[in-house]
Design a protein around this motif. Structure first.
Motif, PDB file in Angstrom:
ATOM      1  N   HIS A 107       0.827  -1.201   0.000  1.00 42.44           N
ATOM      2  CA  HIS A 107       0.000   0.000   0.000  1.00 42.44           C
ATOM      3  C   HIS A 107       0.865   1.256   0.000  1.00 42.44           C
ATOM      4  N   SER A 108       2.020   1.181  -0.629  1.00 40.61           N
ATOM      5  CA  SER A 108       2.978   2.288  -0.595  1.00 40.61           C
ATOM      6  C   SER A 108       2.493   3.508  -1.371  1.00 40.61           C
ATOM      7  N   LYS A 109       1.497   3.332  -2.251  1.00 39.19           N
ATOM      8  CA  LYS A 109       0.983   4.456  -3.036  1.00 39.19           C
ATOM      9  C   LYS A 109      -0.277   5.065  -2.413  1.00 39.19           C
ATOM     10  N   MET A 110      -0.547   4.723  -1.191  1.00 35.39           N
ATOM     11  CA  MET A 110      -1.712   5.269  -0.496  1.00 35.39           C
ATOM     12  C   MET A 110      -1.612   6.790  -0.399  1.00 35.39           C
ATOM     13  N   SER A 111      -2.738   7.471  -0.627  1.00 33.77           N
ATOM     14  CA  SER A 111      -2.738   8.930  -0.538  1.00 33.77           C
ATOM     15  C   SER A 111      -2.581   9.371   0.913  1.00 33.77           C
ATOM     16  N   GLN A 112      -2.096  10.590   1.093  1.00 37.30           N
ATOM     17  CA  GLN A 112      -1.888  11.121   2.435  1.00 37.30           C
ATOM     18  C   GLN A 112      -3.210  11.300   3.168  1.00 37.30           C
ATOM     19  N   GLU A 113      -4.266  11.680   2.437  1.00 40.32           N
ATOM     20  CA  GLU A 113      -5.586  11.857   3.066  1.00 40.32           C
ATOM     21  C   GLU A 113      -6.112  10.538   3.609  1.00 40.32           C
ATOM     22  N   ARG A 114      -5.981   9.469   2.810  1.00 38.47           N
ATOM     23  CA  ARG A 114      -6.452   8.160   3.261  1.00 38.47           C
ATOM     24  C   ARG A 114      -5.626   7.664   4.447  1.00 38.47           C
ATOM     25  N   LEU A 115      -4.310   7.881   4.380  1.00 37.04           N
ATOM     26  CA  LEU A 115      -3.432   7.460   5.475  1.00 37.04           C
ATOM     27  C   LEU A 115      -3.817   8.151   6.775  1.00 37.04           C
ATOM     28  N   ASN A 116      -4.019   9.456   6.723  1.00 36.09           N
ATOM     29  CA  ASN A 116      -4.373  10.190   7.935  1.00 36.09           C
ATOM     30  C   ASN A 116      -5.744   9.785   8.464  1.00 36.09           C
ATOM     31  N   GLY A 117      -6.680   9.545   7.545  1.00 30.41           N
ATOM     32  CA  GLY A 117      -7.999   9.112   7.975  1.00 30.41           C
ATOM     33  C   GLY A 117      -7.949   7.776   8.692  1.00 30.41           C
ATOM     34  N   LEU A 118      -7.266   6.810   8.097  1.00 30.03           N
ATOM     35  CA  LEU A 118      -7.161   5.476   8.696  1.00 30.03           C
ATOM     36  C   LEU A 118      -6.394   5.515  10.015  1.00 30.03           C
ATOM     37  N   ALA A 119      -5.287   6.274  10.037  1.00 32.00           N
ATOM     38  CA  ALA A 119      -4.480   6.344  11.261  1.00 32.00           C
ATOM     39  C   ALA A 119      -5.253   6.999  12.400  1.00 32.00           C
ATOM     40  N   THR A 120      -5.983   8.063  12.099  1.00 32.90           N
ATOM     41  CA  THR A 120      -6.752   8.757  13.135  1.00 32.90           C
ATOM     42  C   THR A 120      -7.852   7.870  13.701  1.00 32.90           C
ATOM     43  N   ILE A 121      -8.558   7.149  12.803  1.00 32.91           N
ATOM     44  CA  ILE A 121      -9.619   6.249  13.266  1.00 32.91           C
ATOM     45  C   ILE A 121      -9.034   5.140  14.124  1.00 32.91           C
ATOM     46  N   SER A 122      -7.900   4.592  13.694  1.00 36.48           N
ATOM     47  CA  SER A 122      -7.289   3.465  14.403  1.00 36.48           C
ATOM     48  C   SER A 122      -6.773   3.873  15.777  1.00 36.48           C
ATOM     49  N   ILE A 123      -6.099   5.028  15.850  1.00 35.14           N
ATOM     50  CA  ILE A 123      -5.469   5.451  17.102  1.00 35.14           C
ATOM     51  C   ILE A 123      -6.485   6.007  18.088  1.00 35.14           C
ATOM     52  N   LYS A 124      -7.500   6.730  17.594  1.00 34.07           N
ATOM     53  CA  LYS A 124      -8.488   7.367  18.469  1.00 34.07           C
ATOM     54  C   LYS A 124      -9.887   6.809  18.212  1.00 34.07           C
ATOM     55  N   SER A 125      -9.999   5.498  18.078  1.00 29.51           N
ATOM     56  CA  SER A 125     -11.287   4.870  17.770  1.00 29.51           C
ATOM     57  C   SER A 125     -12.314   5.080  18.874  1.00 29.51           C
ATOM     58  N   GLU A 126     -11.854   5.295  20.116  1.00 26.36           N
ATOM     59  CA  GLU A 126     -12.800   5.463  21.222  1.00 26.36           C
ATOM     60  C   GLU A 126     -13.644   6.725  21.072  1.00 26.36           C
ATOM     61  N   ILE A 127     -13.123   7.722  20.333  1.00 28.03           N
ATOM     62  CA  ILE A 127     -13.914   8.941  20.112  1.00 28.03           C
ATOM     63  C   ILE A 127     -15.096   8.648  19.196  1.00 28.03           C
ATOM     64  N   LEU A 128     -14.857   7.864  18.146  1.00 25.18           N
ATOM     65  CA  LEU A 128     -15.943   7.504  17.240  1.00 25.18           C
ATOM     66  C   LEU A 128     -17.007   6.676  17.943  1.00 25.18           C
ATOM     67  N   ASP A 129     -16.589   5.865  18.889  1.00 24.07           N
ATOM     68  CA  ASP A 129     -17.543   5.001  19.592  1.00 24.07           C
ATOM     69  C   ASP A 129     -18.568   5.806  20.384  1.00 24.07           C
ATOM     70  N   THR A 130     -18.214   7.041  20.728  1.00 22.59           N
ATOM     71  CA  THR A 130     -19.134   7.877  21.509  1.00 22.59           C
ATOM     72  C   THR A 130     -20.025   8.744  20.626  1.00 22.59           C
ATOM     73  N   MET A 131     -19.811   8.726  19.310  1.00 27.22           N
ATOM     74  CA  MET A 131     -20.566   9.576  18.401  1.00 27.22           C
ATOM     75  C   MET A 131     -21.859   8.896  17.960  1.00 27.22           C
ATOM     76  N   ASP A 132     -22.872   9.718  17.742  1.00 27.28           N
ATOM     77  CA  ASP A 132     -24.162   9.238  17.253  1.00 27.28           C
ATOM     78  C   ASP A 132     -24.070   9.032  15.743  1.00 27.28           C
ATOM     79  N   TYR A 133     -24.651   7.935  15.247  1.00 25.13           N
ATOM     80  CA  TYR A 133     -24.628   7.662  13.814  1.00 25.13           C
ATOM     81  C   TYR A 133     -25.362   8.745  13.023  1.00 25.13           C
TER      82      TYR A 133
END
Length: 410
Positions: free
Chosen positions: A365-391
């Motif tokens: 996945h070396s050609k992954m865009s920076q936007e996708r990388l940051n999105g995935l990394a943020t969700i993975s590292i701070k997933s507990e924040i998403l768990d508290t959000m309303d769908y």
């Protein structure tokens, strides 16, 4: 007027001429909401555990189509909403189905929502510190991890948090280059550099730190003054320091208290010395003619808090938590402790984020865009924040970024 009264009556009874069309539209709107909820849940799951989304193809029920399509196929076996959606996709009844490359929109959306929540907490805390560290990724790009440290207050508790904000591509790894990238990122995030109270780096510390301090940011000098003041009070109250300060190098050595000395209690308080500490701290925290605290008021508040703090409150974190939970009438004491706890001790949080970087942007996945990388990394590292959000909140944000489907979620 008669026509208007008749129309109003029909609206109340829901018997207008477009009743059937409206009910069909509402049914379709509810259907797409349920589809997006399931897609968001799948994206959260894959990003949280660092799993690859795509395979060698992007078609349902074909070999090698990746984890995302695999989960969709499995969910379709048990869930009627997803079963209907898969049927529409296979029969080509819908052109926008959010199962293809458009899934990128969901990843970026979730990452943005997490960062927005973090920035909201940082602004509420006011004071913050930054932690920076760099490492090359699989594509040989220099990635700089940016972490923000702050005191998070909520209705039930107080915590000191170090939150990941993203990876930044750095072409110039000199102190000047890191300084310019950092300032630009802080500005884009809406964080006031004047509220920064500490810095943590693994390299380039001298150049970057000095450049930031040249912008009149109150930094290292404040650490010494806060430490001296806290030491003075701790000695008086027979209380030890937090573990973070014990590990803070030269500062901790200067203001640390050994076990034997903690057992002794000073019977008298040197008022002159306390006032001197308060005024020195006021000067150290002064920025553009204004200070975070008022020395005279701080002196009065410290004397008052010293009379009601129980002896078992034995570190800086507990002192701040105890005062904040019971009273907000001591703003200067709260600010002093907030600055103390905001100061970073290590850069371990930035180092830990690199483990996610290597997992997400692997060789395949070396050609992954920076936007996708940051999105995935943020969700993975701070997933507990998403768990508290309303769908519902996530769906509304998704609709605003996808104009072709916005009317369905109105």
């Amino acid at each position: 007027m008669n026509e208007w009264f008749e129309l109003r009556q029909r609206l109340k009874c829901k018997e207008t001429i477009d009743k059937v069309a409206y009910e069909q539209f509402k049914k379709e709107k509810d259907y797409w909401k349920q589809v997006i909820i399931r897609i968001v849940a799948l994206v959260k799951f894959l990003a949280k555990y660092g799993l690859a989304f795509r395979g060698t193809n992007e078609k349902l029920y074909q070999k090698g189509n990746g984890y995302f399509f695999g989960l969709v196929e499995k969910l379709e076996e048990f869930d009627p909403i997803m079963k209907e959606h898969v049927r529409r996709v296979l029969n080509e009844e819908c052109h926008v189905h959010f199962l293809g490359q458009n899934i990128q929109n969901v990843i970026e959306l979730l990452g943005d929502k997490v960062r927005t929540e973090i920035i909201k907490k940082v602004k509420q805390a006011k004071y913050y510190s930054i932690i920076l560290n760099c490492t090359p990724d699989t594509s040989h790009q220099e990635q700089m991890s940016i972490i923000v440290r702050y005191v998070n207050f909520n209705s039930s508790s107080m915590t000191v948090e170090e939150s990941f904000l993203g990876f930044l591509v750095v072409d110039d790894t000199t102190g000047l280059g890191l300084f310019e990238v950092t300032c630009k990122e802080l500005e884009s995030l809406g964080l006031d550099i004047g509220d920064m109270r500490g810095q943590g780096y693994d390299n380039g510390v001298n150049v970057v730190s000095k450049r930031l301090q040249s912008k009149d940011v109150v930094l290292d000098v404040a650490i010494d003054e806060v430490g001296k003041l806290i030491k003075f009070l701790k000695n008086y109250r027979e209380v030890g320091f937090s573990k973070a300060l014990d590990e803070a190098g030269e500062i901790a050595n200067e203001i640390g208290v050994n076990a034997e000395f903690r057992k002794k209690r000073l019977k008298t308080l040197n008022e002159a010395k306390l006032k001197e500490c308060c005024y020195r701290l006021q000067d150290a925290l002064k920025y553009e003619g204004e200070s975070d605290i008022d020395a005279k008021e701080l002196y009065t508040e410290l004397n008052l808090t010293n009379t009601f703090l129980p002896r078992h409150v034995d570190n800086s974190f507990d002192v701040l938590d105890y005062i904040f939970q019971r009273s907000t009438t001591y703003p200067n004491v709260i600010n002093a402790y907030k600055v103390l706890l905001t100061i970073p001790v290590t850069v371990a949080s930035a180092e830990r984020s690199f483990s996610k970087l290597k997992l997400l942007k692997a060789y395949l996945h070396s050609k992954m865009s920076q936007e996708r990388l940051n999105g995935l990394a943020t969700i993975s590292i701070k997933s507990e924040i998403l768990d508290t959000m309303d769908y519902k909140e996530l769906i509304e944000s998704f609709a605003s970024k996808n104009a072709r489907r916005t009317t369905l979620f109105a």
